[in-house]
Design an enzyme around this catalytic site. Structure first.
Site, mmCIF file in Angstrom:
data_model
loop_
_atom_site.group_PDB
_atom_site.id
_atom_site.type_symbol
_atom_site.label_atom_id
_atom_site.label_comp_id
_atom_site.label_asym_id
_atom_site.label_seq_id
_atom_site.Cartn_x
_atom_site.Cartn_y
_atom_site.Cartn_z
ATOM 1 N N THR B 32 0.834 -1.194 0.000
ATOM 2 C CA THR B 32 0.000 0.000 0.000
ATOM 3 C C THR B 32 0.869 1.245 0.000
ATOM 4 O OG1 THR B 32 -0.182 -0.089 2.402
ATOM 5 C CG2 THR B 32 -1.938 -1.138 1.125
ATOM 6 N N CYS B 55 5.856 -3.522 6.803
ATOM 7 C CA CYS B 55 5.514 -2.918 5.509
ATOM 8 C C CYS B 55 4.355 -1.939 5.751
ATOM 9 C CB CYS B 55 5.167 -3.969 4.462
ATOM 10 S SG CYS B 55 3.555 -4.749 4.670
ATOM 11 N N HIS B 56 4.145 -1.047 4.814
ATOM 12 C CA HIS B 56 3.141 -0.004 4.993
ATOM 13 C C HIS B 56 1.760 -0.585 5.271
ATOM 14 C CE1 HIS B 56 0.405 3.300 3.858
ATOM 15 N NE2 HIS B 56 1.295 4.002 4.535
ATOM 16 N N ALA B 57 1.395 -1.633 4.537
ATOM 17 C CA ALA B 57 0.069 -2.240 4.709
ATOM 18 C C ALA B 57 -0.110 -2.789 6.126
ATOM 19 C CB ALA B 57 -0.129 -3.354 3.685
ATOM 20 N N ILE B 60 -0.701 0.188 8.501
ATOM 21 C CA ILE B 60 -2.053 0.735 8.287
ATOM 22 C C ILE B 60 -3.115 -0.203 8.859
ATOM 23 C CG2 ILE B 60 -3.755 1.009 6.393
ATOM 24 C CD1 ILE B 60 -2.158 3.523 6.847
#
Lengths: 142, 98
Positions: B32, B55-57, B60
């Site tokens: 993401t 990781c970004h996902a 989030i």
């Protein structure tokens, strides 16, 4: 990059923060300078990959995995990350005066700051980097 | 957390795609992007090809409490926007149901 790794081993948050900012500034300097050479752009590429992927997803994750085991009362890495990301009041209260927990939380917040860094349209100004990199790519590149 | 989530897949390949999410969907992406937050309320679940707890996902997902399935190889190639899909968090799979 070596210094960033060294200070991560030492978990010196001030130096970690300074070194990530230094790398980011150098990356921006290369992208901003129209006279940047192909070699400079590959330095920028190295910074982008190191800061955007290797540091945050490998080095920082490994550091957190290793160090969270020293926190007492024990907490798993997943529960630690969840507590910080969800600002879980019950867990944060439990570790309110825990220096190890607080230091790891602050380290993780530095890492998150990199993961959420956006400049221009893309994460870590990647779109601008790709555009300049392609433009400067030598014809005989392989 | 729900162990089974059904919905329309939405394949996000660039940050601009998030601006086209206007109804509840299951987001499928390699990873993401920070712009995901503009559509966050319409995302029922996230499926990513990357698999990393930082990781970004993953961040989030934790921040907003959105179910996340990571490490689905070729997810962005095997599904297309509009596919009706079922995400099974027990078996860690996603499949097309129509």
């Amino acid at each position: 990059m070596k210094d960033l790794l060294k200070y991560t081993y030492l978990l010196d948050l001030k130096k970690i923060s300074e070194n990530t900012e230094r790398l980011w500034e150098r990356y921006q300097e290369i992208l901003d300078d129209k006279k940047s050479t192909w070699e400079d752009l590959n330095e920028a590429r190295a910074i982008l990959f190191f800061l955007g992927h290797i540091f945050v997803e490998e080095i920082a994750l490994g550091s957190l995995e290793k160090r969270v085991k020293f926190v007492r009362p024990a907490i798993s890495l997943d529960n630690f990350l969840l507590a910080v990301d969800r600002k879980d009041a019950a867990v944060l209260k439990k570790y309110k005066n825990n220096k190890k927990f607080a230091k790891l939380r602050d380290f993780y917040l530095i890492v998150k700051g990199i993961k959420n860094r956006k400049k221009g349209e893309w994460y870590l100004d990647e779109k601008r980097f790709i555009k300049i990199y392609r433009k400067k790519q030598p014809r005989n590149y392989f | 957390m729900k162990r089974l989530i059904q919905g329309k897949a939405f394949i996000a390949r660039s940050e601009r795609d998030y601006y086209n999410i206007n109804k509840p969907i299951i987001l499928v992406a390699r990873n993401t992007h920070p712009d995901i937050v503009i559509a966050i309320k319409k995302i029922k679940a996230i499926v990513t090809e990357v698999d990393n707890r930082l990781c970004h996902a993953a961040i989030i997902s934790r921040e907003y409490g959105i179910p996340l399935l990571m490490g689905v190889e070729n997810a962005t190639k095997n599904f297309k926007t509009g596919d009706e899909v079922m995400v099974d968090f027990n078996s860690k799979t996603i499949c097309k149901i129509k």
